[in-house]
Write an enzyme that holds these catalytic residues in place. Structure first.
Site, PDB file in Angstrom:
ATOM      1  N   HIS A  11       1.223   5.120  -2.465  1.00  0.00           N
ATOM      2  CA  HIS A  11       0.956   6.484  -3.115  1.00  0.00           C
ATOM      3  C   HIS A  11       2.269   6.896  -4.008  1.00  0.00           C
ATOM      4  CE1 HIS A  11      -3.170   6.282  -1.816  1.00  0.00           C
ATOM      5  NE2 HIS A  11      -2.732   5.709  -0.550  1.00  0.00           N
ATOM      6  N   ARG A  59       2.395   8.798  -6.032  1.00  0.00           N
ATOM      7  CA  ARG A  59       1.295  10.373  -6.907  1.00  0.00           C
ATOM      8  C   ARG A  59       1.439  10.308  -8.835  1.00  0.00           C
ATOM      9  NH1 ARG A  59      -1.874  10.452  -2.999  1.00  0.00           N
ATOM     10  NH2 ARG A  59      -0.835  11.293  -0.822  1.00  0.00           N
ATOM     11  N   HIS A 102       1.004  -1.183   0.326  1.00  0.00           N
ATOM     12  CA  HIS A 102      -0.389  -0.007  -0.421  1.00  0.00           C
ATOM     13  C   HIS A 102       1.377   0.900  -0.107  1.00  0.00           C
ATOM     14  CE1 HIS A 102      -4.338   1.528   1.559  1.00  0.00           C
ATOM     15  NE2 HIS A 102      -3.736   2.517   1.022  1.00  0.00           N
ATOM     16  N   ASP A 117       0.854   2.530   3.655  1.00  0.00           N
ATOM     17  CA  ASP A 117       0.181   3.694   3.398  1.00  0.00           C
ATOM     18  C   ASP A 117       1.202   5.318   3.027  1.00  0.00           C
ATOM     19  OD1 ASP A 117      -2.227   5.407   2.342  1.00  0.00           O
ATOM     20  OD2 ASP A 117      -2.769   5.104   4.096  1.00  0.00           O
ATOM     21  N   ASN A 172      -5.789   5.843  -6.908  1.00  0.00           N
ATOM     22  CA  ASN A 172      -5.982   7.786  -6.946  1.00  0.00           C
ATOM     23  C   ASN A 172      -4.529   8.470  -7.139  1.00  0.00           C
ATOM     24  OD1 ASN A 172      -3.922   6.634  -4.570  1.00  0.00           O
ATOM     25  ND2 ASN A 172      -5.351   8.210  -3.289  1.00  0.00           N
ATOM     26  N   HIS A 192       2.471  14.349   0.965  1.00  0.00           N
ATOM     27  CA  HIS A 192       2.148  15.642   0.596  1.00  0.00           C
ATOM     28  C   HIS A 192       3.065  16.940   1.234  1.00  0.00           C
ATOM     29  CE1 HIS A 192      -2.347  13.756   0.800  1.00  0.00           C
ATOM     30  NE2 HIS A 192      -2.234  12.974   2.184  1.00  0.00           N
ATOM     31  N   HIS A 231      -5.029  -1.009   5.950  1.00  0.00           N
ATOM     32  CA  HIS A 231      -4.715  -0.412   6.581  1.00  0.00           C
ATOM     33  C   HIS A 231      -5.632  -0.871   7.905  1.00  0.00           C
ATOM     34  CE1 HIS A 231      -7.164   2.285   4.796  1.00  0.00           C
ATOM     35  NE2 HIS A 231      -6.329   2.854   3.988  1.00  0.00           N
TER      36      HIS A 231
END
Lengths: 312, 430, 189
Positions: free
Chosen positions: B66, B68, B64, B309, B98, B313, B236
């Site tokens: 991201h 981006r 898991h 996860d 996503n 950001h 998660h």
């Protein structure tokens, strides 16, 4: 020899000691005398700059801080969302840095997001006073409530208070619970189960979902404003039903102590959470609260201004 | 190209190996384990890594992350994200769909795989979307996604709220033998919540997200897994109630698996008291009661895998009021240190069990040909010092982002080197 | 650093005993009567806290001499000080209690020690915010010199030249359980 608050900022009552609360209340006694003078001005904060930074509309709190600052000869500047770069999407951080460049001594902030005053306090050399952040804290309101109660009853320890209404969304309730408990008061909360945060009991308060037993033997009833816009949002069906179940009226008041004190942080919804007869009744302290708000804010401004020297 | 890793304690849970062995890597594969046979005519190895006193294990597998890319390259790219993975000892990562555009069709999958092959430091296994645009309405072309290389499907971050859609997704994914990953959260219950509903949220006046918000979806989807016979994977997992439901489902023999993140077992909602937005994530940091239940779930095997996860950001996004800041933290580089410090030092897992949750556990449930040191397998190897102390410094992170709540934490257990298909992609200096 | 919190002080000399204080107050009372031709329109305002005790004692004497009660008020000058944020510790704000109008009155400010004159300056500002007295006079028990402002007392119990390093301490039974005035000096240790 006395001493100021040993802190730069006033962000909440949760981290105030009973001694600090006592010092603020004692100092406010002297400040209140100034309100009775013909010339309502002392030179204490001459040359100091206070910025009222209000991200939420508020008349009474902003005005109260403004009067407090002006009576102590500070220069008070009001910045509200409608008249500043806030609407242009400037971040709180940038606003904070911009303000810092103007060298204010105190910044009073009202914000819809809990924790916003903490962010500002970390950015500014100035003292930051929380004038209400989301549903988190509103420390000067709690302090003025304590002051008002002490003024009427002479003491705080041992008194019982019932706070009635939307506890979930109330910063006034939180600040009062923390402060009242520190001063030895017993706190009850009462409201629709949907508006009582879970785990409230773990804060050491008694929880009631019916108003009659909640107010039966308390010294103070504090009614909270019900946010009209929360109607139908799943938390309560209608104002009509809310008023029937939780509104304070003369009939209900018969179950309470003869000399029970009635408080409300305002602005009140007459006929919803409190009936006009109760709001204007002999035991209502609602206007005393407003009057004492100025004295408390003068005391806090004075003590923080000196606290900076102590911290340096 | 031959690499010899000498004298390390080899822990390979997939093969139940725990012994001091040499590991010989040839042409990107594990060539041999054990004392090196005397070389006949073979040339000496190109590289010898001294692993004496260290642990040698399969490269970690993260179910898991991201990355981006495409879409938010200001937060992370496949290059920087996989570098962060390599530093954290991960040799394989599964990246969530996503992105922008959403990975709901084969061209996005192919783009990600192409970028990963050309520039990625570690193996990248894309996870496709369950529904088109993660809108929760129409199934994506799941067959095409699988054919293009997706190993699972998920609408991560946007829970599939419609039970009928979830049922069909499980049925359809079942044809391809891939898991359906659910970010289990009832969005109606969560509402505008920004942190765990508990004592801390009550005191801070921040809107709470009840534990039941996760558990009701886990319960519903376990029923749907039972109905369809398909593989339901809980992303998660964070609550005691969800752990209980998953444990019961497993006992019934249902194909239900789950993962836990290091931040959910290492910290509680107390971290929010400072209003630090690096303590804001979804699902939120829970109270200690839930953290204890997660640890029990790790010990008894209810939890199959530790996954990060990893959610980068930008600083400006996180430097906002708590209510407005986005959810998530970076986690690839701190996962092993937190696992060692909290779980192994805390006697929740043995070292072997901890490595299993990072290697064979995740590889098995997603059917990845990874997480093992079997002879002939891809030479994805991680060399660890399980006792070495270090201090987390986000400024040194390989990620593009800096949003970690663990900055300044002293951890025990550090990754010394990471090898992907026979190539050393990360080595700790000094 | 003189006056700093770390310095030790010890008593150097006693400059007034209980009888001396009483004599000084009696003399001040007589001078007030003489200078003002009686106590018509006289009010006493003591500076917190020992000035208030002294004002009450003077009022008692005035009543003995003239047979008239003279009003006594208490003035706290904290909000008028010029050292907010500069002092080591912040003084506690106490109440100003002047339960009578001072407009057109002859106000006698009463303080224990006159030193730099800054307290007196603050007191005059504070008083002017409360009304418009006909005249303002100053009575102090001890004048120790070292004025930093053009201020002079009208009635002085005792003139006592001192050095900056010394401290004059007025002890009164109301606050301290004993009546005496001493000079403290800094010790090396």
């Amino acid at each position: 020899m006395g001493t100021g608050l040993k802190r730069k900022d006033l962000l909440g009552t949760r981290d105030l000691s009973p001694e600090e609360i006592g010092l603020i209340l004692d100092t406010a006694i002297s400040m209140k005398e100034i309100a009775s003078r013909d010339i309502k001005k002392v030179p204490t904060l001459r040359g100091k700059t206070i910025i009222n930074l209000f991200y939420e509309p508020s008349t009474r709190t902003r005005t109260s801080f403004e009067i407090a600052g002006k009576w102590m000869s500070a220069d008070v500047i009001n910045i509200s969302t409608s008249s500043s770069s806030v609407v242009k999407g400037e971040t709180l951080k940038d606003t904070g840095l911009t303000l810092q460049a103007m060298h204010p001594d105190v910044v009073v902030i009202r914000h819809s997001a809990a924790g916003a005053p903490q962010i500002l306090a970390g950015l500014l050399k100035a003292s930051v006073i929380n004038a209400g952040d989301g549903a988190h804290e509103h420390p000067t309101q709690a302090l003025l409530d304590l002051f008002t109660i002490r003024e009427k009853r002479g003491t705080l320890a041992g008194l019982k208070v019932a706070i009635v209404g939307d506890i979930l969304h109330s910063r006034v309730a939180r600040s009062n619970i923390f402060a009242m408990q520190k001063m030895g008061m017993q706190v009850r909360v009462c409201g629709p189960a949907t508006m009582l945060p879970r785990y409230m009991d773990r804060l050491g308060v008694e929880v009631f979902s019916r108003i009659e037993p909640a107010i039966a033997d308390v010294d103070i009833i504090m009614m909270l404003r019900i946010q009209l816009e929360r109607q139908g949002g799943g938390l309560f069906p209608t104002l009509r039903e809310y008023s029937k179940l939780f509104g304070l009226n003369l009939d209900r008041l018969k179950a309470a102590k003869q000399d029970v004190l009635i408080m409300h942080p305002g602005p009140i919804n007459r006929g919803v959470e409190i009936s006009p007869e109760v709001a204007d009744g002999p035991y209502s302290l609602i206007l005393n609260q407003v009057e004492n708000g100025v004295a408390i804010r003068m005391a806090v401004l004075y003590l923080l201004a000196g606290g900076q020297a102590a911290a340096n | 190209m031959r690499i010899l890793i000498e004298g390390g304690r080899v822990i390979d849970p997939a093969n139940k190996v725990d012994a001091v062995l040499d590991v010989c890597i040839e042409d990107g594969r594990i060539a041999a384990l054990g004392p090196q046979p005397p070389a006949k005519n073979a040339a000496p190895p190109d590289r010898v890594l001294d692993a004496r006193g260290k642990v040698v294990c399969p490269g970690f597998v993260d179910l898991h992350v991201h990355l981006r890319e495409p879409g938010r390259e200001d937060k992370e790219t496949i290059v920087t994200g996989t570098r962060a993975a390599a530093r954290g000892g991960f040799t394989s990562v599964c990246c969530m769909p996503n992105t922008n555009p959403v990975n709901d069709n084969q061209s996005v999958t192919e783009f990600i795989l192409d970028r990963a092959r050309k520039a990625g430091a570690v193996n990248v296994f894309p996870v496709g979307a369950i529904t088109k645009g993660q809108q929760g309405e129409e199934l994506a072309e799941i067959g095409e996604l699988v054919r293009a290389g997706c190993v699972a499907i998920s609408d991560d971050g946007k829970p599939v709220m419609n039970a009928e859609i979830m049922r069909r997704a499980l049925e359809y994914a079942g044809m391809f033998g891939i898991p359906v990953i659910q970010h289990a959260e009832d969005l109606h219950m969560t509402g505008k919540g920004v942190m765990h509903e508990g004592l801390v949220s009550t005191e801070l006046g921040l809107q709470g997200i009840p534990a039941a918000s996760e558990a009701v979806i886990v319960a519903r989807d376990i029923l749907l897994a039972e109905l369809t016979g398909s593989h339901f994977h809980v992303a998660h997992v964070s609550t005691a109630e969800a752990i209980r439901l998953i444990r019961e489902a497993k006992a019934k023999g249902l194909h239900v698996t789950c993962e836990v993140t290091p931040h959910h077992f290492a910290t509680t909602d107390e971290a929010v008291r400072s209003f630090s937005t690096n303590a804001k994530m979804s699902p939120p940091l829970r109270s200690s009661r839930h953290v204890e239940a997660l640890k029990v779930g790790l010990t008894d095997g209810t939890i199959d895998a530790i996954a990060t996860d990893h959610a980068p950001h930008t600083v400006q996004e996180k430097e906002q009021e708590f209510d407005y800041a986005p959810n998530g933290i970076i986690g690839l580089e701190t996962a092993f240190g937190l696992t060692m410090t909290v779980l192994v030092e805390g006697e929740v897992l043995t070292l072997n069990q901890a490595i299993a949750r990072l290697t064979s556990g995740p590889a098995r449930i997603f059917n990845l040909p990874k997480g093992t040191l079997s002879v002939g397998a891809d030479a994805d190897v991680t060399i660890l010092d399980p006792t070495r102390e270090w201090v987390v410094d986000v400024r040194k992170s390989a990620s593009k982002s800096r949003n970690s709540p663990f900055h300044g934490w002293k951890l025990r257990g550090e990754v010394l080197a990471t090898i992907v298909e026979g190539k050393v992609v990360w080595e700790l200096e000094g | 650093m003189p006056g700093g919190p770390m310095s030790q002080r010890r008593e150097k000399a006693q400059i007034l005993d209980a009888a001396g204080i009483t004599r000084a107050i009696t003399r001040i009372a007589h001078e007030i009567v003489e200078r003002n031709n009686g106590v018509q329109d006289i009010v006493l305002v003591g500076l917190r806290s020992r000035g208030v005790d002294l004002a009450h004692r003077i009022a008692v004497k005035l009543e003995e001499i003239e047979g008239t009660k003279v009003p006594v008020g208490a003035l706290d000058i904290t909000l008028y000080r010029d050292d907010l944020g500069k002092a080591e510790t912040q003084p506690v704000v106490r109440r100003t209690e002047i339960p009578f109008a001072i407009n057109d009155k002859k106000v006698v400010l009463v303080d224990d020690v006159l030193y730099t004159g800054r307290s007196c300056r603050a007191a005059m500002d504070a008083l002017m915010d409360l009304g418009r007295p006909r005249l303002l006079q100053l009575a102090v028990l001890v004048d120790r010199g070292h004025r930093e402002l053009p201020i002079r007392a009208d009635y002085v119990g005792k003139n006592m030249p001192t050095s900056h390093q010394e401290q004059v301490q007025v002890l009164l039974t109301e606050e301290d359980g004993v009546d005496r005035v001493v000079i403290l000096e800094e010790t090396a240790d």
